[in-house]
Design a protein around this motif. Structure first.
Motif, PDB file in Angstrom:
ATOM      1  N   LYS A 109      92.495  39.195   4.983  1.00  0.00           N
ATOM      2  CA  LYS A 109      91.654  40.364   4.725  1.00  0.00           C
ATOM      3  C   LYS A 109      91.602  41.314   5.913  1.00  0.00           C
ATOM      4  CE  LYS A 109      88.912  37.512   1.643  1.00  0.00           C
ATOM      5  NZ  LYS A 109      87.734  36.627   1.529  1.00  0.00           N
ATOM      6  N   HIS A 110      91.477  42.586   5.602  1.00  0.00           N
ATOM      7  CA  HIS A 110      91.287  43.615   6.628  1.00  0.00           C
ATOM      8  C   HIS A 110      90.040  43.271   7.433  1.00  0.00           C
ATOM      9  CE1 HIS A 110      91.117  47.685   8.360  1.00  0.00           C
ATOM     10  NE2 HIS A 110      89.825  47.666   8.084  1.00  0.00           N
ATOM     11  N   HIS A 111      90.162  43.280   8.752  1.00  0.00           N
ATOM     12  CA  HIS A 111      89.099  42.797   9.633  1.00  0.00           C
ATOM     13  C   HIS A 111      88.730  43.900  10.624  1.00  0.00           C
ATOM     14  CE1 HIS A 111      87.705  39.141  12.285  1.00  0.00           C
ATOM     15  NE2 HIS A 111      86.819  40.115  12.278  1.00  0.00           N
ATOM     16  N   GLU A 112      87.442  44.183  10.719  1.00  0.00           N
ATOM     17  CA  GLU A 112      86.958  45.164  11.685  1.00  0.00           C
ATOM     18  C   GLU A 112      85.901  44.528  12.573  1.00  0.00           C
ATOM     19  OE1 GLU A 112      87.660  49.184   8.988  1.00  0.00           O
ATOM     20  OE2 GLU A 112      85.622  48.682   9.629  1.00  0.00           O
TER      21      GLU A 112
ATOM     22  N   THR B  54      86.020  50.540  17.398  1.00  0.00           N
ATOM     23  CA  THR B  54      86.166  49.529  16.350  1.00  0.00           C
ATOM     24  C   THR B  54      87.527  48.849  16.493  1.00  0.00           C
ATOM     25  OG1 THR B  54      84.861  50.926  14.841  1.00  0.00           O
ATOM     26  CG2 THR B  54      86.101  49.087  13.865  1.00  0.00           C
ATOM     27  N   ILE B  55      87.526  47.533  16.573  1.00  0.00           N
ATOM     28  CA  ILE B  55      88.781  46.796  16.574  1.00  0.00           C
ATOM     29  C   ILE B  55      89.279  46.701  15.135  1.00  0.00           C
ATOM     30  CG2 ILE B  55      89.944  44.608  17.069  1.00  0.00           C
ATOM     31  CD1 ILE B  55      87.836  44.146  19.257  1.00  0.00           C
ATOM     32  N   ILE B  56      90.528  47.072  14.913  1.00  0.00           N
ATOM     33  CA  ILE B  56      91.168  46.932  13.610  1.00  0.00           C
ATOM     34  C   ILE B  56      92.120  45.747  13.712  1.00  0.00           C
ATOM     35  CG2 ILE B  56      92.600  48.023  11.845  1.00  0.00           C
ATOM     36  CD1 ILE B  56      89.888  49.377  12.240  1.00  0.00           C
ATOM     37  N   ARG B  57      91.885  44.733  12.900  1.00  0.00           N
ATOM     38  CA  ARG B  57      92.683  43.510  12.954  1.00  0.00           C
ATOM     39  C   ARG B  57      93.208  43.163  11.559  1.00  0.00           C
ATOM     40  NH1 ARG B  57      89.591  38.553  15.390  1.00  0.00           N
ATOM     41  NH2 ARG B  57      89.919  39.736  17.317  1.00  0.00           N
TER      42      ARG B  57
ATOM     43  N   LYS C 210      97.774  34.115  13.439  1.00  0.00           N
ATOM     44  CA  LYS C 210      98.512  35.269  13.957  1.00  0.00           C
ATOM     45  C   LYS C 210      98.018  36.570  13.327  1.00  0.00           C
ATOM     46  CE  LYS C 210     102.965  35.764  12.991  1.00  0.00           C
ATOM     47  NZ  LYS C 210     104.444  35.628  13.049  1.00  0.00           N
ATOM     48  N   CYS C 211      97.705  37.538  14.181  1.00  0.00           N
ATOM     49  CA  CYS C 211      97.184  38.830  13.717  1.00  0.00           C
ATOM     50  C   CYS C 211      97.766  39.965  14.550  1.00  0.00           C
ATOM     51  CB  CYS C 211      95.659  38.886  13.862  1.00  0.00           C
ATOM     52  SG  CYS C 211      94.732  37.696  12.873  1.00  0.00           S
ATOM     53  N   ALA C 212      97.734  41.154  13.972  1.00  0.00           N
ATOM     54  CA  ALA C 212      98.012  42.385  14.715  1.00  0.00           C
ATOM     55  C   ALA C 212      96.688  43.116  14.866  1.00  0.00           C
ATOM     56  CB  ALA C 212      99.012  43.249  13.970  1.00  0.00           C
ATOM     57  N   GLN C 213      96.453  43.696  16.045  1.00  0.00           N
ATOM     58  CA  GLN C 213      95.195  44.407  16.232  1.00  0.00           C
ATOM     59  C   GLN C 213      95.342  45.538  17.246  1.00  0.00           C
ATOM     60  OE1 GLN C 213      92.316  41.513  17.664  1.00  0.00           O
ATOM     61  NE2 GLN C 213      92.811  41.941  19.785  1.00  0.00           N
ATOM     62  N   THR C 214      94.409  46.474  17.163  1.00  0.00           N
ATOM     63  CA  THR C 214      94.322  47.570  18.120  1.00  0.00           C
ATOM     64  C   THR C 214      92.899  48.091  18.097  1.00  0.00           C
ATOM     65  OG1 THR C 214      95.413  49.588  18.908  1.00  0.00           O
ATOM     66  CG2 THR C 214      94.904  49.479  16.554  1.00  0.00           C
ATOM     67  N   LEU C 215      92.603  49.010  19.004  1.00  0.00           N
ATOM     68  CA  LEU C 215      91.271  49.597  19.079  1.00  0.00           C
ATOM     69  C   LEU C 215      91.283  51.004  18.490  1.00  0.00           C
ATOM     70  CD1 LEU C 215      88.338  49.333  20.164  1.00  0.00           C
ATOM     71  CD2 LEU C 215      89.150  50.468  22.251  1.00  0.00           C
ATOM     72  N   HIS C 216      90.368  51.268  17.584  1.00  0.00           N
ATOM     73  CA  HIS C 216      90.183  52.615  17.026  1.00  0.00           C
ATOM     74  C   HIS C 216      88.977  53.250  17.701  1.00  0.00           C
ATOM     75  CE1 HIS C 216      89.788  55.910  14.168  1.00  0.00           C
ATOM     76  NE2 HIS C 216      88.511  55.586  14.033  1.00  0.00           N
ATOM     77  N   VAL C 217      89.161  54.461  18.195  1.00  0.00           N
ATOM     78  CA  VAL C 217      88.060  55.211  18.797  1.00  0.00           C
ATOM     79  C   VAL C 217      87.781  56.433  17.931  1.00  0.00           C
ATOM     80  CG1 VAL C 217      87.225  56.412  20.845  1.00  0.00           C
ATOM     81  CG2 VAL C 217      88.729  54.430  21.101  1.00  0.00           C
ATOM     82  N   GLY C 218      86.562  56.507  17.408  1.00  0.00           N
ATOM     83  CA  GLY C 218      86.199  57.613  16.525  1.00  0.00           C
ATOM     84  C   GLY C 218      85.446  57.110  15.311  1.00  0.00           C
ATOM     85  N   PRO C 219      85.089  58.012  14.401  1.00  0.00           N
ATOM     86  CA  PRO C 219      84.317  57.622  13.214  1.00  0.00           C
ATOM     87  C   PRO C 219      85.129  56.747  12.262  1.00  0.00           C
ATOM     88  CG  PRO C 219      84.986  59.922  13.076  1.00  0.00           C
ATOM     89  CD  PRO C 219      85.332  59.463  14.454  1.00  0.00           C
ATOM     90  N   PHE C 220      84.409  55.995  11.449  1.00  0.00           N
ATOM     91  CA  PHE C 220      85.064  55.108  10.482  1.00  0.00           C
ATOM     92  C   PHE C 220      85.942  55.890   9.515  1.00  0.00           C
ATOM     93  CE2 PHE C 220      80.845  52.722  11.067  1.00  0.00           C
ATOM     94  CZ  PHE C 220      81.334  52.001  12.138  1.00  0.00           C
ATOM     95  N   SER C 221      85.521  57.120   9.202  1.00  0.00           N
ATOM     96  CA  SER C 221      86.252  57.936   8.226  1.00  0.00           C
ATOM     97  C   SER C 221      87.645  58.337   8.711  1.00  0.00           C
ATOM     98  CB  SER C 221      85.450  59.198   7.893  1.00  0.00           C
ATOM     99  OG  SER C 221      85.217  59.970   9.066  1.00  0.00           O
ATOM    100  N   GLU C 222      87.902  58.149  10.014  1.00  0.00           N
ATOM    101  CA  GLU C 222      89.203  58.523  10.579  1.00  0.00           C
ATOM    102  C   GLU C 222      90.044  57.307  10.957  1.00  0.00           C
ATOM    103  OE1 GLU C 222      88.458  61.224  13.788  1.00  0.00           O
ATOM    104  OE2 GLU C 222      87.467  62.717  12.506  1.00  0.00           O
ATOM    105  N   GLU C 223      89.716  56.168  10.382  1.00  0.00           N
ATOM    106  CA  GLU C 223      90.449  54.939  10.715  1.00  0.00           C
ATOM    107  C   GLU C 223      91.848  54.893  10.093  1.00  0.00           C
ATOM    108  OE1 GLU C 223      86.800  51.679  11.181  1.00  0.00           O
ATOM    109  OE2 GLU C 223      88.214  51.547   9.518  1.00  0.00           O
ATOM    110  N   GLY C 224      92.091  55.677   9.051  1.00  0.00           N
ATOM    111  CA  GLY C 224      93.337  55.597   8.293  1.00  0.00           C
ATOM    112  C   GLY C 224      94.601  55.509   9.131  1.00  0.00           C
ATOM    113  N   PRO C 225      94.854  56.465  10.040  1.00  0.00           N
ATOM    114  CA  PRO C 225      96.070  56.415  10.857  1.00  0.00           C
ATOM    115  C   PRO C 225      96.154  55.165  11.739  1.00  0.00           C
ATOM    116  CG  PRO C 225      95.116  58.616  10.889  1.00  0.00           C
ATOM    117  CD  PRO C 225      94.118  57.727  10.224  1.00  0.00           C
TER     118      PRO C 225
END
Length: 202
Positions: free
Chosen positions: A176-179, A195-198, A142-157
């Motif tokens: 572990k944090h999964h990208e 980038t998928i954030i999982r 079981k995981c939570a995930q979403t798609l991040h659009v933009g540079p890696f440096s702006e993944e925080g939010p």
């Protein structure tokens, strides 16, 4: 010749929405993997990626030319990220970042095929990380995930949205944090990187 689009077949895992965080159950899958430590800009990280792609594409063409005659697209690069002291991510102390870079492999890829592919790569290229490539199963559940659009440096939010989703569902972060890197960053502007954030959850 049969052609398979695994990203399409596994769209729940590899094509999430950027508009919302969703819960998914990730089954056991087989991966080529390389472990390392240090910055994503380090030579060791670049060498790991080069070795992974070299073996992954060698496997693809081996299978395409075999009696099975199956063609498929190589799956995207993925990364597991963590640190012995997780504050190293807050302070951006990249030298202490630990990672496993990996590429998922279809079920038709076997240990023997991987060994053969690694030997072929060794004969053609002098890759520093080729000896570190391994092939093994990995399951997250079981995981939570979403798609991040933009540079890696702006993944925080985006990461915070995933963490909030987990907390709101009375669960805890585990694993572990999964990208998952869907974009060739050499050919696209940072604002268009996908980038998928999982994050595995209990």
């Amino acid at each position: 010749m049969e052609k398979i689009d695994y990203k399409k077949e596994l769209k729940d895992f590899y094509k999430p929405s950027a508009k919302k965080v969703t819960e998914v159950c990730i089954p056991l899958m087989n991966f080529l993997m390389v472990d390392g430590i240090g910055s994503p800009e380090s030579n060791s990280h670049k060498e790991a990626i080069e070795a992974l792609y070299s073996v992954a594409y060698t496997l693809k063409f081996m299978i395409k030319k075999s009696d099975r005659q199956i063609d498929y697209g190589v799956l995207p690069l993925e990364g597991l990220w963590w640190a012995d002291d997780m504050t190293d991510f807050i302070t951006d102390n990249k030298s202490n970042w630990l990672w496993t870079m990996m590429i998922m492999q279809p079920e038709l890829v076997t240990m023997d095929l991987v060994a053969c592919a690694i030997n072929q790569v060794k004969e053609k290229k002098n890759l520093p990380a080729i000896e570190k490539v391994r092939f093994e199963p990995f399951i997250e559940g079981k995981c939570a995930q979403t798609l991040h659009v933009g540079p890696f440096s702006e993944e925080g939010p985006t990461v915070e949205r995933v963490h909030s989703f987990i907390a709101e569902h009375d669960s805890e972060r585990i694993g572990k944090h999964h990208e998952i890197y869907l974009t060739d960053i050499r050919r696209a502007a940072p604002k268009n990187w996908k980038t998928i954030i999982r994050q595995p959850m209990s």
